[in-house]
Design an enzyme around this catalytic site. Structure first.
Site, PDB file in Angstrom:
ATOM      1  N   LYS A 100       0.516  -1.532   0.052  1.00 27.71           N
ATOM      2  CA  LYS A 100       0.017  -0.368  -0.427  1.00 27.71           C
ATOM      3  C   LYS A 100       0.792   1.372  -0.163  1.00 27.71           C
ATOM      4  O   LYS A 100       1.863   1.262   0.548  1.00 27.71           O
ATOM      5  CB  LYS A 100      -0.846  -0.335   1.211  1.00 27.71           C
TER       6      LYS A 100
HETATM    7  P1  NAD Z   1     -13.127   7.238  -2.284  1.00 25.58           P
HETATM    8  O1  NAD Z   1     -12.412   8.696  -2.592  1.00 25.58           O
HETATM    9  O2  NAD Z   1     -13.993   7.132  -3.700  1.00 25.58           O
HETATM   10  O3  NAD Z   1     -14.141   8.231  -1.786  1.00 25.58           O
HETATM   11  C1  NAD Z   1     -13.950   8.608  -0.276  1.00 25.58           C
HETATM   12  C2  NAD Z   1     -15.710   8.787   0.345  1.00 25.58           C
HETATM   13  O4  NAD Z   1     -15.563   8.394   1.478  1.00 25.58           O
HETATM   14  C3  NAD Z   1     -15.945   9.876  -0.165  1.00 25.58           C
HETATM   15  O5  NAD Z   1     -17.731   9.992  -0.396  1.00 25.58           O
HETATM   16  C4  NAD Z   1     -16.105  11.131   0.834  1.00 25.58           C
HETATM   17  O6  NAD Z   1     -16.627  11.490   0.983  1.00 25.58           O
HETATM   18  C5  NAD Z   1     -16.218   9.983   2.185  1.00 25.58           C
HETATM   19  N1  NAD Z   1     -15.059  10.151   3.443  1.00 25.58           N
HETATM   20  C6  NAD Z   1     -14.490  10.895   3.718  1.00 25.58           C
HETATM   21  N2  NAD Z   1     -14.148  11.245   4.838  1.00 25.58           N
HETATM   22  C7  NAD Z   1     -15.369  11.538   5.152  1.00 25.58           C
HETATM   23  C8  NAD Z   1     -16.160  11.562   6.738  1.00 25.58           C
HETATM   24  N3  NAD Z   1     -14.959  12.011   7.571  1.00 25.58           N
HETATM   25  N4  NAD Z   1     -16.539  11.253   7.059  1.00 25.58           N
HETATM   26  C9  NAD Z   1     -17.873  10.686   6.184  1.00 25.58           C
HETATM   27  N5  NAD Z   1     -17.119   9.994   4.866  1.00 25.58           N
HETATM   28  C10 NAD Z   1     -15.948  10.935   4.652  1.00 25.58           C
HETATM   29  O7  NAD Z   1     -12.682   6.466  -1.986  1.00 25.58           O
HETATM   30  P2  NAD Z   1     -13.525   4.863  -2.162  1.00 25.58           P
HETATM   31  O8  NAD Z   1     -12.633   4.015  -2.858  1.00 25.58           O
HETATM   32  O9  NAD Z   1     -14.883   4.779  -2.406  1.00 25.58           O
HETATM   33  O10 NAD Z   1     -12.701   4.100  -1.014  1.00 25.58           O
HETATM   34  C11 NAD Z   1     -13.172   3.534   0.828  1.00 25.58           C
HETATM   35  C12 NAD Z   1     -13.029   3.210   1.535  1.00 25.58           C
HETATM   36  O11 NAD Z   1     -12.643   2.136   0.729  1.00 25.58           O
HETATM   37  C13 NAD Z   1     -11.368   4.001   2.101  1.00 25.58           C
HETATM   38  O12 NAD Z   1     -11.225   2.278   3.634  1.00 25.58           O
HETATM   39  C14 NAD Z   1     -10.184   2.532   0.780  1.00 25.58           C
HETATM   40  O13 NAD Z   1      -9.424   2.251   1.422  1.00 25.58           O
HETATM   41  C15 NAD Z   1     -11.452   1.274   0.382  1.00 25.58           C
HETATM   42  N6  NAD Z   1     -11.348   0.758  -0.501  1.00 25.58           N
HETATM   43  C16 NAD Z   1     -11.577   0.602  -1.529  1.00 25.58           C
HETATM   44  C17 NAD Z   1     -11.227   0.224  -2.605  1.00 25.58           C
HETATM   45  C18 NAD Z   1     -11.174   0.581  -4.211  1.00 25.58           C
HETATM   46  O14 NAD Z   1     -11.585  -0.410  -4.958  1.00 25.58           O
HETATM   47  N7  NAD Z   1     -11.973   1.625  -4.380  1.00 25.58           N
HETATM   48  C19 NAD Z   1     -10.879  -1.808  -2.561  1.00 25.58           C
HETATM   49  C20 NAD Z   1     -10.917  -2.053  -1.653  1.00 25.58           C
HETATM   50  C21 NAD Z   1     -11.291  -0.265  -0.095  1.00 25.58           C
END
Ligand code: NAD
Length: 416
Positions: A100
């Site tokens: 990561k």
């Molecule tokens: P993203 O940047 O697309 O979205 C993040 C979301 O979280 C946004 O809607 C943002 O407004 C919200 N957010 C940020 N701070 C916040 C807060 N304090 N309170 C409430 N909401 C808040 O990110 P993503 O890719 O959707 O990733 C989200 C989570 O999923 C992370 O933990 C990431 O590690 C995990 N994840 C993502 C993927 C992927 O394929 N994108 C895969 C596995 C895990």
């Protein structure tokens, strides 16, 4: 955060009765890279950021894991998240290790040109330790297909045409159909398996989602398409709810058009303070934003009976214990959000073969892998009489441990 992921590892290692030495070997990262990124801003100013890449364990294949752009990104976060990637790739049994990384920048404060030059400078600094057979980055918080395209382009300048160096790319740059929605779709499949075990259907459930980015919005959309009612959604700007169910396609369109990409201000809904979403009166809670949002402070008030961890590390160990005592089924991050890395694996395999699958095939193969992983974790939980998170870690540690031990002729008397 690192302490927390170690906590879950140690709990599962106790179930396996692992030796101290083996625990050390499995916990210690293979390589930690920290680089300085100095770039020129649009106004001619000097911009200064730090970039990180932690390569945790490569016993089961090349390293794999996302890149996060966030002001809070640091070595500790990268270590913890790299660790989780090792166990996640093992739970779904895709042939990768775990890594990561990211950059401690705030994309909201940067122009597209600034973001691209920071990304390119980062790639220049890490180009010798990433690559199609070494370490393959992917999107995470605040990074997307566009950023992955820049990474591929920059890396290819040094190494020749290399689409397999990164996954989650745009379709026109050898990305895979279905990658964008893959993590949300994976959440859908594991939730469906859990509901089946409980004799329920999507039309029986109400859902609250924290985070409405890639993972949260796709999970919400797919669950709503299957008949689930999404009562509340929150993000960095605030929360919106509707007791009859939010119109998710409309909400997605609203967020895409809004200046700050937030659900705040969405018509046809009531507004609430974001953190309240965790204790919303629903059957299923999907934390899909950042880590440590279900804590000992709010866990006792959680009303959902199933939690699908779309985010990485959303539940602290103290909260996890409270939830277990309450009988909440927590589908842990290393299983629930593994759909993204699974379709990343398909993308990498397609790139290496210079071949492209149709969306139907991607979806079908993802469904098979997620459901098989759910079943394996559920069976492990029943056979060891442990919760789902511990079971997922036991399964993963066993797979990684077996691979690590099989590679060495010097480790004697280690059993798995
Ligand atoms: P993203 O940047 O697309 O979205 C993040 C979301 O979280 C946004 O809607 C943002 O407004 C919200 N957010 C940020 N701070 C916040 C807060 N304090 N309170 C409430 N909401 C808040 O990110 P993503 O890719 O959707 O990733 C989200 C989570 O999923 C992370 O933990 C990431 O590690 C995990 N994840 C993502 C993927 C992927 O394929 N994108 C895969 C596995 C895990």
């Amino acid at each position: 955060m690192l302490e927390e992921s170690h906590h879950y590892f140690q709990k599962a290692s106790d179930v396996l009765d692992l030796s101290h030495n083996l625990r050390e070997i499995l916990l210690t990262p293979f390589r930690v890279v920290k680089v300085e990124i100095v770039t020129e801003g649009d106004k001619g100013d000097l911009q200064h950021h730090m970039g990180y890449r932690v390569q945790h364990n490569k016993a089961r294949g090349p390293l794999k894991g996302g890149l996060r752009y966030h002001p809070s990104m640091d070595e500790d976060h990268a270590m913890a998240l790299a660790n989780l990637m090792t166990w996640k790739t093992a739970v779904v049994d895709v042939p990768f290790g775990g890594a990561k990384g990211g950059i401690n920048c705030d994309p909201a404060q940067l122009s597209e040109r600034e973001l691209a030059s920071i990304t390119r400078r980062f790639v220049e600094q890490v180009k010798d330790v990433i690559g199609p057979t070494l370490d393959i980055p992917a999107p995470d918080v605040n990074t997307n297909a566009r950023v992955m395209g820049w990474i591929m382009d920059e890396y290819s300048k040094y190494q020749g045409h290399s689409p397999a160096v990164v996954t989650g790319k745009p379709l026109e740059l050898f990305g895979s159909p279905g990658r964008e929605e893959a993590t949300g779709r994976g959440c859908l499949y594991v939730l469906e398996e859990a509901l089946k075990e409980q004799g329920k259907a999507f039309s029986d459930i109400t859902v609250a989602v924290q985070g409405f980015g890639n993972v949260g919005s796709n999970a919400a959309r797919l669950i709503a398409e299957r008949g689930g009612k999404i009562l509340a959604v929150s993000d960095h700007g605030g929360g919106v709810s509707n007791k009859d169910g939010l119109d998710i396609p409309k909400l997605i369109a609203y967020v895409n058009e809004s200046k700050n990409r937030t659900v705040k201000g969405f018509p046809d809904a009531d507004a609430f303070e974001g953190p309240e979403v965790i204790t919303w009166d629903v059957d299923v809670l999907i934390p899909a934003a950042l880590e440590d949002v279900i804590t000992k402070g709010n866990a006792k008030d959680v009303r959902a009976t199933i939690i699908v961890e779309g985010a990485n590390g959303p539940t602290t160990p103290e909260a996890d214990e409270i939830l277990q005592k309450k009988g909440v089924l927590v589908i842990p991050d290393i299983l629930a959000n593994a759909g993204g890395v699974t379709v990343s694996y398909f993308e990498w395999a397609q790139n290496i073969q210079q071949f492209r699958w149709e969306l139907d095939r991607v979806t079908e193969e993802l469904s098979k892998i997620m459901r098989k992983a759910y079943k394996a974790v559920s069976e492990m939980a029943a056979s060891k009489n442990v919760d789902f998170r511990t079971a997922a870690f036991v399964l993963a540690i066993t797979r990684v441990g077996k691979a690590a031990v099989s590679r060495r002729h010097t480790i004697k008397g280690v059993r798995f």
